[in-house]
Design an enzyme around this catalytic site. Structure first.
Site, mmCIF file in Angstrom:
data_model
loop_
_atom_site.group_PDB
_atom_site.id
_atom_site.type_symbol
_atom_site.label_atom_id
_atom_site.label_comp_id
_atom_site.label_asym_id
_atom_site.label_seq_id
_atom_site.Cartn_x
_atom_site.Cartn_y
_atom_site.Cartn_z
ATOM 1 C CG ASN A 89 5.141 19.267 -4.048
ATOM 2 O OD1 ASN A 89 5.134 18.343 -3.246
ATOM 3 N ND2 ASN A 89 5.453 20.497 -3.698
ATOM 4 C CB CYS A 90 1.270 16.550 -8.204
ATOM 5 S SG CYS A 90 0.234 16.080 -9.582
ATOM 6 N N PRO A 91 3.243 17.272 -10.863
ATOM 7 C CG PRO A 91 3.287 17.411 -13.217
ATOM 8 C CD PRO A 91 3.366 18.254 -11.942
ATOM 9 C CG ASP A 111 2.668 15.221 -3.772
ATOM 10 O OD1 ASP A 111 1.853 15.700 -2.962
ATOM 11 O OD2 ASP A 111 2.498 15.285 -5.004
#
Length: 83
Positions: free
Chosen positions: A21-23, A48
């Site tokens: 997931n981010c980042p 994501d």
């Protein structure tokens, strides 16, 4: 995002960031792009949903060109050209 047919863009490098997931997808892409030559093409596969927006902003900020974004099943595919 609408699914679109696979493109005919020649890809120089592909990274799989599924499950991250981010980042992390952006960070992995940034690292991969650093090892590439100007004009080369990177394909990033992610799961994501936020990555679509993230890669749009990343390319705007860094000057890399966002060639294509696709949603194929649970995968979000981003194709970037290194500046």
């Amino acid at each position: 995002m609408q699914p679109s047919p696979p493109s005919n863009i020649a890809v120089d490098k592909e990274i799989d960031t599924r499950g991250l997931n981010c980042p992390l997808p952006i960070l992995r892409a940034k690292k991969a792009l650093a090892d590439m030559l100007q004009g080369q093409v990177l394909k990033v596969v992610s799961t994501d949903p936020g990555s679509t927006r993230d890669f749009q902003a990343f390319c705007k900020q860094t000057g890399n060109q966002l060639l294509e974004q696709q949603n194929v099943g649970k995968d979000y595919i981003h194709v970037l050209r290194r500046r």
